[in-house]
Scaffold this motif. Structure first.
Motif, PDB file in Angstrom:
ATOM      1  N   LEU A 151     -16.740 -32.640  17.615  1.00 47.70           N
ATOM      2  CA  LEU A 151     -18.015 -32.249  18.495  1.00 47.70           C
ATOM      3  C   LEU A 151     -18.023 -33.133  19.550  1.00 47.70           C
ATOM      4  O   LEU A 151     -17.900 -34.455  19.640  1.00 47.70           O
ATOM      5  N   ASP A 152     -17.811 -32.445  20.889  1.00 48.37           N
ATOM      6  CA  ASP A 152     -18.004 -33.110  22.159  1.00 48.37           C
ATOM      7  C   ASP A 152     -16.548 -33.586  22.744  1.00 48.37           C
ATOM      8  O   ASP A 152     -16.624 -34.326  23.558  1.00 48.37           O
ATOM      9  N   PHE A 153     -15.617 -33.123  21.862  1.00 49.54           N
ATOM     10  CA  PHE A 153     -14.330 -33.698  22.524  1.00 49.54           C
ATOM     11  C   PHE A 153     -13.309 -32.530  21.636  1.00 49.54           C
ATOM     12  O   PHE A 153     -13.578 -32.083  20.757  1.00 49.54           O
ATOM     13  N   SER A 162     -13.067 -27.297  17.648  1.00 47.18           N
ATOM     14  CA  SER A 162     -13.581 -28.313  18.611  1.00 47.18           C
ATOM     15  C   SER A 162     -14.874 -27.438  19.205  1.00 47.18           C
ATOM     16  O   SER A 162     -14.744 -26.379  19.792  1.00 47.18           O
ATOM     17  N   VAL A 163     -15.838 -28.071  19.225  1.00 54.75           N
ATOM     18  CA  VAL A 163     -17.072 -27.617  20.087  1.00 54.75           C
ATOM     19  C   VAL A 163     -17.301 -28.692  21.467  1.00 54.75           C
ATOM     20  O   VAL A 163     -17.485 -29.790  21.078  1.00 54.75           O
ATOM     21  N   ILE A 164     -17.275 -28.137  22.526  1.00 57.21           N
ATOM     22  CA  ILE A 164     -17.345 -28.967  23.537  1.00 57.21           C
ATOM     23  C   ILE A 164     -18.129 -28.161  24.799  1.00 57.21           C
ATOM     24  O   ILE A 164     -18.610 -27.107  24.650  1.00 57.21           O
ATOM     25  N   SER A 165     -18.531 -29.161  25.709  1.00 59.50           N
ATOM     26  CA  SER A 165     -19.204 -28.605  26.921  1.00 59.50           C
ATOM     27  C   SER A 165     -18.165 -28.214  27.842  1.00 59.50           C
ATOM     28  O   SER A 165     -17.062 -28.409  27.720  1.00 59.50           O
ATOM     29  N   ASP A 166     -18.629 -27.154  28.891  1.00 52.89           N
ATOM     30  CA  ASP A 166     -17.834 -26.797  30.035  1.00 52.89           C
ATOM     31  C   ASP A 166     -17.452 -27.813  31.074  1.00 52.89           C
ATOM     32  O   ASP A 166     -17.904 -27.704  32.016  1.00 52.89           O
ATOM     33  N   MET A 302     -24.454 -26.456  21.320  1.00 53.40           N
ATOM     34  CA  MET A 302     -23.514 -27.309  20.653  1.00 53.40           C
ATOM     35  C   MET A 302     -23.617 -27.521  19.429  1.00 53.40           C
ATOM     36  O   MET A 302     -22.909 -27.288  18.482  1.00 53.40           O
ATOM     37  N   VAL A 303     -24.812 -28.104  19.020  1.00 57.19           N
ATOM     38  CA  VAL A 303     -24.900 -28.595  17.623  1.00 57.19           C
ATOM     39  C   VAL A 303     -24.967 -27.524  16.904  1.00 57.19           C
ATOM     40  O   VAL A 303     -24.551 -27.382  15.760  1.00 57.19           O
ATOM     41  N   ILE A 325     -16.107 -23.321  23.658  1.00 63.17           N
ATOM     42  CA  ILE A 325     -16.742 -23.964  25.130  1.00 63.17           C
ATOM     43  C   ILE A 325     -18.245 -23.505  25.040  1.00 63.17           C
ATOM     44  O   ILE A 325     -18.592 -22.241  24.999  1.00 63.17           O
ATOM     45  N   VAL A 326     -19.322 -24.308  25.351  1.00 61.49           N
ATOM     46  CA  VAL A 326     -20.587 -24.276  25.509  1.00 61.49           C
ATOM     47  C   VAL A 326     -20.897 -24.456  26.910  1.00 61.49           C
ATOM     48  O   VAL A 326     -20.828 -25.428  27.388  1.00 61.49           O
ATOM     49  N   THR A 327     -21.296 -23.302  27.619  1.00 56.71           N
ATOM     50  CA  THR A 327     -21.698 -23.868  29.282  1.00 56.71           C
ATOM     51  C   THR A 327     -22.975 -24.306  29.350  1.00 56.71           C
ATOM     52  O   THR A 327     -23.878 -24.133  28.474  1.00 56.71           O
ATOM     53  N   GLY A 328     -23.334 -24.993  30.468  1.00 60.56           N
ATOM     54  CA  GLY A 328     -24.412 -25.633  30.894  1.00 60.56           C
ATOM     55  C   GLY A 328     -25.012 -25.026  32.364  1.00 60.56           C
ATOM     56  O   GLY A 328     -24.574 -23.843  32.601  1.00 60.56           O
ATOM     57  N   HIS A 329     -25.863 -25.924  32.888  1.00 59.40           N
ATOM     58  CA  HIS A 329     -26.046 -25.400  34.159  1.00 59.40           C
ATOM     59  C   HIS A 329     -26.548 -26.271  34.938  1.00 59.40           C
ATOM     60  O   HIS A 329     -27.071 -27.678  34.482  1.00 59.40           O
TER      61      HIS A 329
END
Length: 340
Positions: A151-153, A162-166, A302-303, A325-329
């Protein structure tokens, strides 16, 4: 089929962040009672179903190990604690137990197993935040057939989930934002190769610079942390180049706050003298006196995604390996000044 209502839908209707909606629906602090009641009422009206309520699994009460490196718990760095709180709440809402263990630098270096694994206390493990490749390989070996999720890497091999941000495009957008505001002399503050996310954010910055025909200057790639421990420098230890740019892209809001405090100690003001952007949209209250324009990480999504994939793995279901990948803004605040 009716559309599934997500927290983001509720947040848009109310005009608040997804984090606020998550806190309201999971009973966490930081939300007024009036706002909590409004969010809960709207969630009911929209037909929102909590992931736990939607789950049909009878296999509850599982122990889920969560390990985090102690470098993520420095003086002002509580981003990972907030993420852990959301993760613990999400697991708890479906009847599972989160078992947190902090991994020290020496444990990672000497390949010492977490107690939750040595004592056979967990049915699955989440590695939250970056660990070395050697430690990740070690963990996977001793976990055997039990599920492991990052998570986050990202898992470098691509064989795990893996779950990460963009990070790449988030930093790219932030650098473009500075160009849109008239800046061309732009530095990057972060230590590439220390973590995959910082490397991706540096490469996003480089992409934007190249597309705008601006040469990346080596002296404007500013290290922000100790390369051995990974701990972010205090303001007086943060190096500054002899010739300063007009703007800085920082790999996280914590680093942006350290940079701002360093510049203020030198007699400068933000954004009057320099513009600064960050990443995360999270910084410890009181760590910085400037509201930082940033790229917000969609932490609740992400969680939720991580827990969903973990549930599938525990059931023996097929889950696509590699990066999810989870996008943000972008969130505009007050740390950027337009030039000319």
């Amino acid at each position: 089929m009716a559309k599934t209502v997500k927290m983001a839908d509720i947040a848009k209707e109310v005009g608040v962040s997804v984090v606020t909606v998550s806190k309201a629906l999971t009973g966490q602090k930081g939300v007024s009672e009036a706002m909590r009641s409004r969010i809960i009422k709207l969630a009911d009206e929209m037909g929102y179903v909590q992931p736990a309520a939607a789950s049909k699994s009878e296999d509850k009460g599982r122990n889920i190990g969560i390990i985090i490196h102690d470098k993520h718990f420095t003086k002002y760095n509580s981003f990972y604690m907030q993420m852990y709180q959301l993760l613990s709440s999400e697991l708890g809402s479906q009847g599972d137990f989160a078992m947190l263990e902090i991994i020290t630098h020496d444990m990672e270096k000497d390949l010492i197993a977490p107690k939750v694994i040595k004592e056979n206390k967990v049915q699955a493990l989440i590695l939250q935040g970056e660990f070395s490749k050697e430690y990740c390989d070690f963990i996977k070996e001793i976990m055997g057939d039990l599920p492991v999720l990052y998570l986050d890497f990202a898992d470098e091999s691509g064989r795990d989930v893996s779950v990460i941000s963009d990070s790449f495009y988030g930093s790219y957008y932030m650098t473009n934002y500075l160009f849109e505001h008239g800046h061309r002399d732009i530095a990057f503050v972060g230590s590439p190769l220390i973590t995959t996310s910082i490397t991706d954010r540096y490469l996003g910055y480089v992409k934007s610079m190249m597309e705008h025909g601006v040469q990346v200057r080596p002296d404007w790639q500013i290290e922000d942390r100790n390369k051995t421990t990974g701990i972010i420098f205090e303001p007086d230890k943060l190096p500054l180049p002899l010739e300063l740019p007009t703007a800085f892209v920082c790999n996280c809001d914590l680093t942006a706050g350290v940079l701002i405090r360093r510049l203020e100690k030198e007699g400068y003001s933000i954004p009057e003298d320099f513009s600064v952007v960050g990443y995360d949209n999270y910084i410890y209250p009181g760590a910085c006196d400037v509201e930082i324009t940033t790229y917000e990480v969609d932490m609740p999504v992400m969680v939720q995604n991580a827990v969903g994939y973990l549930n599938a793995l525990l059931k023996g279901e097929s889950v696509k390996t590699g990066m999810h990948i989870v996008t943000g803004h972008l969130v505009e605040k007050s740390s950027v000044k337009a030039l000319g």
